[in-house]
Design a protein around this motif. Structure first.
Motif, PDB file in Angstrom:
ATOM      1  N   LEU A  12       0.822  -1.214   0.000  1.00 25.97           N
ATOM      2  CA  LEU A  12       0.000   0.000   0.000  1.00 25.97           C
ATOM      3  C   LEU A  12       0.854   1.261   0.000  1.00 25.97           C
ATOM      4  O   LEU A  12       0.473   2.267  -0.558  1.00 25.97           O
ATOM      5  CB  LEU A  12      -0.915   0.013   1.225  1.00 25.97           C
ATOM      6  CG  LEU A  12      -2.216  -0.737   1.076  1.00 25.97           C
ATOM      7  CD1 LEU A  12      -3.003  -0.671   2.358  1.00 25.97           C
ATOM      8  CD2 LEU A  12      -3.036  -0.185  -0.063  1.00 25.97           C
ATOM      9  N   ARG A  13       2.024   1.187   0.615  1.00 33.35           N
ATOM     10  CA  ARG A  13       2.853   2.386   0.689  1.00 33.35           C
ATOM     11  C   ARG A  13       3.378   2.800  -0.691  1.00 33.35           C
ATOM     12  O   ARG A  13       3.925   3.857  -0.849  1.00 33.35           O
ATOM     13  CB  ARG A  13       3.986   2.258   1.669  1.00 33.35           C
ATOM     14  CG  ARG A  13       4.446   0.926   2.024  1.00 33.35           C
ATOM     15  CD  ARG A  13       5.307   0.987   3.275  1.00 33.35           C
ATOM     16  NE  ARG A  13       5.723  -0.191   3.928  1.00 33.35           N
ATOM     17  CZ  ARG A  13       5.119  -1.327   4.127  1.00 33.35           C
ATOM     18  NH1 ARG A  13       3.986  -1.525   3.673  1.00 33.35           N
ATOM     19  NH2 ARG A  13       5.625  -2.298   4.765  1.00 33.35           N
ATOM     20  N   ASP A  35      -2.069  -4.474   5.873  1.00 29.46           N
ATOM     21  CA  ASP A  35      -0.740  -3.855   5.918  1.00 29.46           C
ATOM     22  C   ASP A  35      -0.427  -3.369   7.329  1.00 29.46           C
ATOM     23  O   ASP A  35       0.672  -3.578   7.843  1.00 29.46           O
ATOM     24  CB  ASP A  35      -0.680  -2.685   4.925  1.00 29.46           C
ATOM     25  CG  ASP A  35       0.667  -2.001   4.958  1.00 29.46           C
ATOM     26  OD1 ASP A  35       1.665  -2.648   4.576  1.00 29.46           O
ATOM     27  OD2 ASP A  35       0.718  -0.829   5.383  1.00 29.46           O
ATOM     28  N   SER A  36      -1.400  -2.729   7.959  1.00 28.79           N
ATOM     29  CA  SER A  36      -1.218  -2.244   9.324  1.00 28.79           C
ATOM     30  C   SER A  36      -0.935  -3.393  10.289  1.00 28.79           C
ATOM     31  O   SER A  36      -0.031  -3.315  11.133  1.00 28.79           O
ATOM     32  CB  SER A  36      -2.465  -1.481   9.766  1.00 28.79           C
ATOM     33  OG  SER A  36      -2.369  -1.115  11.118  1.00 28.79           O
ATOM     34  N   LEU A  37      -1.687  -4.476  10.166  1.00 26.50           N
ATOM     35  CA  LEU A  37      -1.470  -5.643  11.027  1.00 26.50           C
ATOM     36  C   LEU A  37      -0.100  -6.268  10.776  1.00 26.50           C
ATOM     37  O   LEU A  37       0.588  -6.682  11.714  1.00 26.50           O
ATOM     38  CB  LEU A  37      -2.585  -6.678  10.806  1.00 26.50           C
ATOM     39  CG  LEU A  37      -3.976  -6.250  11.273  1.00 26.50           C
ATOM     40  CD1 LEU A  37      -5.020  -7.232  10.768  1.00 26.50           C
ATOM     41  CD2 LEU A  37      -4.019  -6.108  12.788  1.00 26.50           C
ATOM     42  N   GLN A  38       0.311  -6.322   9.507  1.00 25.57           N
ATOM     43  CA  GLN A  38       1.624  -6.878   9.186  1.00 25.57           C
ATOM     44  C   GLN A  38       2.737  -6.028   9.792  1.00 25.57           C
ATOM     45  O   GLN A  38       3.720  -6.551  10.313  1.00 25.57           O
ATOM     46  CB  GLN A  38       1.819  -6.995   7.675  1.00 25.57           C
ATOM     47  CG  GLN A  38       3.144  -7.635   7.285  1.00 25.57           C
ATOM     48  CD  GLN A  38       3.292  -9.050   7.829  1.00 25.57           C
ATOM     49  OE1 GLN A  38       2.351  -9.820   7.795  1.00 25.57           O
ATOM     50  NE2 GLN A  38       4.472  -9.381   8.330  1.00 25.57           N
ATOM     51  N   ARG A  39       2.605  -4.722   9.752  1.00 23.29           N
ATOM     52  CA  ARG A  39       3.605  -3.834  10.363  1.00 23.29           C
ATOM     53  C   ARG A  39       3.686  -4.077  11.872  1.00 23.29           C
ATOM     54  O   ARG A  39       4.768  -4.123  12.444  1.00 23.29           O
ATOM     55  CB  ARG A  39       3.268  -2.372  10.087  1.00 23.29           C
ATOM     56  CG  ARG A  39       3.558  -1.953   8.674  1.00 23.29           C
ATOM     57  CD  ARG A  39       3.171  -0.493   8.514  1.00 23.29           C
ATOM     58  NE  ARG A  39       3.315  -0.080   7.144  1.00 23.29           N
ATOM     59  CZ  ARG A  39       3.767   1.107   6.797  1.00 23.29           C
ATOM     60  NH1 ARG A  39       4.087   1.987   7.714  1.00 23.29           N
ATOM     61  NH2 ARG A  39       3.864   1.419   5.528  1.00 23.29           N
ATOM     62  N   GLU A  45       7.684  -9.112  16.167  1.00 21.04           N
ATOM     63  CA  GLU A  45       8.666 -10.149  15.883  1.00 21.04           C
ATOM     64  C   GLU A  45      10.089  -9.630  16.102  1.00 21.04           C
ATOM     65  O   GLU A  45      10.927 -10.309  16.710  1.00 21.04           O
ATOM     66  CB  GLU A  45       8.488 -10.629  14.440  1.00 21.04           C
ATOM     67  CG  GLU A  45       9.387 -11.774  14.053  1.00 21.04           C
ATOM     68  CD  GLU A  45       9.116 -12.239  12.632  1.00 21.04           C
ATOM     69  OE1 GLU A  45       9.129 -13.459  12.439  1.00 21.04           O
ATOM     70  OE2 GLU A  45       8.893 -11.395  11.732  1.00 21.04           O
ATOM     71  N   GLU A  46      10.395  -8.435  15.641  1.00 23.40           N
ATOM     72  CA  GLU A  46      11.731  -7.852  15.816  1.00 23.40           C
ATOM     73  C   GLU A  46      12.052  -7.661  17.296  1.00 23.40           C
ATOM     74  O   GLU A  46      13.167  -7.932  17.731  1.00 23.40           O
ATOM     75  CB  GLU A  46      11.836  -6.531  15.052  1.00 23.40           C
ATOM     76  CG  GLU A  46      11.898  -6.729  13.548  1.00 23.40           C
ATOM     77  CD  GLU A  46      11.780  -5.431  12.765  1.00 23.40           C
ATOM     78  OE1 GLU A  46      11.551  -4.353  13.372  1.00 23.40           O
ATOM     79  OE2 GLU A  46      11.909  -5.496  11.529  1.00 23.40           O
ATOM     80  N   GLU A  47      11.095  -7.196  18.069  1.00 22.04           N
ATOM     81  CA  GLU A  47      11.297  -7.014  19.507  1.00 22.04           C
ATOM     82  C   GLU A  47      11.540  -8.357  20.190  1.00 22.04           C
ATOM     83  O   GLU A  47      12.402  -8.485  21.057  1.00 22.04           O
ATOM     84  CB  GLU A  47      10.095  -6.304  20.141  1.00 22.04           C
ATOM     85  CG  GLU A  47      10.204  -6.120  21.640  1.00 22.04           C
ATOM     86  CD  GLU A  47      11.374  -5.236  22.066  1.00 22.04           C
ATOM     87  OE1 GLU A  47      11.781  -5.349  23.235  1.00 22.04           O
ATOM     88  OE2 GLU A  47      11.883  -4.439  21.252  1.00 22.04           O
TER      89      GLU A  47
END
Length: 174
Positions: A12-13, A35-39, A45-47
């Protein structure tokens, strides 16, 4: 293909106009929500990965002392303390077994690593990882160490773990 198949590969971006308000079309709204949920998922996940690496580093540091102590006992450079012996699950509360005569007066624990590796189910591509010739060498093996791997040039998991641990504890990396 369906509209979904045609548009899902486009983030979307990548749309040129910024969204000043919530999109009105139902498909675009759904794509924006996904897209928002994936972000959010990616950030979570990164945290989690940062926290896991910090915990792995803590384990490695805490285990290092235990591994040194184990090596001292295995090599015979030190004898175990009474506390180490009595806290073992292998400590015999009844009659103590006799030591094998051929090992009386032995220094350390002869053949320790051969016994440890012999008891492990070590296979590579369904083939035994240790050959008959390897077993001869393992008889005299005195020390096994595991060290963190990093790529040439110093970039790798170890550097990432140090940085993650520093970030998790709020300290600056040395």
């Amino acid at each position: 293909g369906s509209v979904c198949e045609q548009t899902m590969w486009l983030p979307l971006r990548s749309f040129t106009r910024p969204l000043s308000s919530a999109p009105r079309g139902p498909l675009i709204r759904r794509l924006a929500a996904v897209d928002s949920l994936q972000r959010r998922y990616t950030a979570l996940e990164e945290e989690t990965i940062r926290k896991q690496r910090a915990l792995q580093l803590q384990l490695r540091e805490a285990a290092a002392e235990l591994q040194v102590r184990r090596q001292e006992i295995v090599s015979g450079s030190a004898e175990p303390t009474d506390a180490e012996v009595t806290s073992s699950d292998a400590f015999f509360s009844g009659r103590e077994p006799d030591e094998p005569e051929d090992l009386a007066g032995a220094v350390g624990i002869p053949g320790f690593w051969k016994g440890v590796l012999g008891g492990a189910d070590l296979h590579v591509n369904e083939e035994p990882a240790v050959s008959e010739r390897d077993w001869e060498v393992l008889e005299s093996l005195e020390e096994v160490r595991v060290e963190p791997w990093s790529t040439p040039g110093g970039e790798g998991d170890n550097d990432e773990m140090v940085a993650a641990a520093a970030a998790a504890t709020g300290e600056e990396e040395a």
